[in-house]
Design an enzyme around this catalytic site. Structure first.
Site, PDB file in Angstrom:
ATOM      1  N   TRP A 180      -1.608  -7.278   5.365  1.00  0.00           N
ATOM      2  CA  TRP A 180      -0.250  -6.718   5.354  1.00  0.00           C
ATOM      3  C   TRP A 180       0.328  -6.635   6.771  1.00  0.00           C
ATOM      4  O   TRP A 180       1.449  -6.219   6.952  1.00  0.00           O
ATOM      5  CB  TRP A 180      -0.267  -5.312   4.747  1.00  0.00           C
ATOM      6  N   GLU A 230       0.135   1.198   2.928  1.00  0.00           N
ATOM      7  CA  GLU A 230      -0.050   2.562   3.428  1.00  0.00           C
ATOM      8  C   GLU A 230      -0.400   3.530   2.303  1.00  0.00           C
ATOM      9  O   GLU A 230      -1.242   4.404   2.468  1.00  0.00           O
ATOM     10  CB  GLU A 230       1.195   3.047   4.172  1.00  0.00           C
ATOM     11  N   GLN A 254      -6.626   7.903   2.229  1.00  0.00           N
ATOM     12  CA  GLN A 254      -7.987   8.361   1.893  1.00  0.00           C
ATOM     13  C   GLN A 254      -8.846   7.247   1.300  1.00  0.00           C
ATOM     14  O   GLN A 254      -9.764   7.505   0.506  1.00  0.00           O
ATOM     15  CB  GLN A 254      -7.931   9.546   0.915  1.00  0.00           C
ATOM     16  N   LEU A 270      -9.276   2.451  -8.040  1.00  0.00           N
ATOM     17  CA  LEU A 270      -8.936   2.763  -6.646  1.00  0.00           C
ATOM     18  C   LEU A 270      -8.914   4.274  -6.383  1.00  0.00           C
ATOM     19  O   LEU A 270      -9.027   4.708  -5.247  1.00  0.00           O
ATOM     20  CB  LEU A 270      -7.584   2.143  -6.280  1.00  0.00           C
ATOM     21  N   TYR A 310       2.657  11.508   7.062  1.00  0.00           N
ATOM     22  CA  TYR A 310       1.990  10.350   7.646  1.00  0.00           C
ATOM     23  C   TYR A 310       2.662   9.045   7.237  1.00  0.00           C
ATOM     24  O   TYR A 310       3.014   8.218   8.093  1.00  0.00           O
ATOM     25  CB  TYR A 310       0.500  10.289   7.254  1.00  0.00           C
ATOM     26  N   ASP A 355      -2.875  10.135  11.519  1.00  0.00           N
ATOM     27  CA  ASP A 355      -3.791  10.134  10.380  1.00  0.00           C
ATOM     28  C   ASP A 355      -5.153  10.607  10.871  1.00  0.00           C
ATOM     29  O   ASP A 355      -5.276  11.114  11.986  1.00  0.00           O
ATOM     30  CB  ASP A 355      -3.883   8.723   9.793  1.00  0.00           C
TER      31      ASP A 355
END
Length: 367
Positions: free
Chosen positions: A30, A52, A57, A95, A135, A153
DNA sequence: AAGACGTGGAG
DNA sequence: TCTCCAAGTCT
């Protein structure tokens, strides 16, 4: 005895980091790398936003395959906005943190309908969208739109806490650290600066055994000066995880269909698909039995599955039924062909439960 | 504002 | 086996 580091301006620190980034940046699907950016190539805000959100996490390694799958299937934010929710949830399955997928869809719809398919190019505009917090708003503003936003982050927290030897535990130290990041962020290449800080945290300034000898900040790092960089960042102690127990019921009819249900939209695994289960609570093991099964039948016990969530550990007793599908009005849900389970929005814990009862259900994923 | 919210990889 | 934790957000 070490001497104090030479006082270095924020501007000089930023330059050190950007020079390091030009030589050592990671190539990510990306990302527009510095050489490409120098030729005027700009990132696709949709790609930056999608990556993003996926990276919240979540490791880069885990995200790569999902990112490729999503951009292939939904090449634009408008395409994603037009997609059925069930398809998006099924594509996200595995995910984790499924509220992200629900908000991803909502955000895409908002961008498509309220903003004509273009992402807002300011931190505030982005921050107002579903699933975009401090963030992500700063990251998309900086990386996609070259805004001088202070991106912080977990990586940046680690780098900053070491650079300045911040003794105050997280998350209390966050505001002060963000102010430091804001000081350091250059107006020239804010997006690259943000990505450089995160690459540095991921590859050099790692949680354990940081490679300080290779760090562009090695002459300025107060933690290294104090000789124990691993001590930072200081964090509050974490609590232990309670154990919850439950039972899951895998019913297979004579045509090879499995009984599935959809979970409620909110909370744990919200909106995802499941096999029927009892509540998950702390009752003693075995107490549940099969009285809570979706229908009365000869349920055969076939072991347990353990799955660790963020805030508790789950031990599921697995029961299997094979026979004619009962015509029971209490059954809500649907019977799904075993061969079609891969296309369902089944979270990992449910795949584990089904695999325990019918090992041939997920032949590729068995290990 | 502290707890809810997934998963898999590394050491 | 076990602990930590990875580009956080929402309530």
């Amino acid at each position: 005895m070490k001497t104090s580091p030479a006082p270095t301006t924020g501007r000089a620190l930023a330059k050190e980091l950007l020079d390091w980034y030009d030589r050592h940046h990671r190539d990510l699907p990306w990302r527009i790398s510095p050489p490409m950016a120098a030729r005027g190539v700009r990132p696709d805000p949709y790609h930056i936003w999608l990556s993003e959100v996926m990276l919240q996490q979540t490791t880069v390694q885990a995200v790569k395959a999902y990112f490729a799958k999503f951009v292939t299937r939904w090449p634009t934010v408008d395409a994603l906005a037009a997609a059925p929710s069930e398809d998006v949830m099924a594509a996200w399955a595995g995910l984790g943190y499924y509220a992200r997928a629900r908000n991803l869809k909502k955000c895409a719809e908002a961008v498509a309908s309220l903003h004509g398919g273009r992402f807002p190019d300011t931190e505030d505009g982005l921050r107002s969208l579903p699933g975009i917090g401090d963030y992500t708003a700063a990251a998309v503003a900086a990386i996609a739109f070259n805004r001088p936003a202070a991106v912080m982050d977990g990586n940046v927290e680690r780098v900053i806490s070491r650079l300045y030897a911040v003794d105050v535990p997280l998350p209390g130290s966050k505001p002060a650290m963000k102010a430091r990041v804001a000081e350091l962020t250059p107006s020239d290449r804010p997006g690259d600066f943000a990505q450089a800080m995160m690459d540095l945290g991921a590859t050099i300034c790692t949680p354990r055994r940081p490679a300080c000898a290779l760090c562009p900040f090695r002459r300025d790092c107060r933690a290294l000066e104090g000789d124990d960089p691993e001590r930072f960042p200081v964090k509050a102690a974490k609590k232990e995880k309670p154990v919850r127990l439950g039972a899951a019921f895998v019913a297979v009819d004579l045509d090879g269909n499995v009984l599935l249900r959809r979970r409620v939209e909110t909370g744990l695994l919200g909106g995802m698909t499941e096999v029927p289960t009892t509540d998950w609570n702390s009752r003693k093991d075995g107490e549940t039995g099969t009285s809570a099964a979706p229908f009365a039948a000869e349920w055969k016990a076939c072991g347990t599955v353990t799955h660790v969530f963020t805030h508790f550990e789950l031990r599921l007793s697995i029961y299997r039924f094979h026979g004619p599908a009962p015509n029971d009005v209490r059954i809500h849900g649907w019977w799904e062909d075993v061969a079609n389970l891969d296309a369902q929005a089944l979270p990992t814990v449910m795949k584990k439960a089904i695999s325990q009862a019918i090992p041939e259900a997920f032949p590729i994923e068995r290990g």
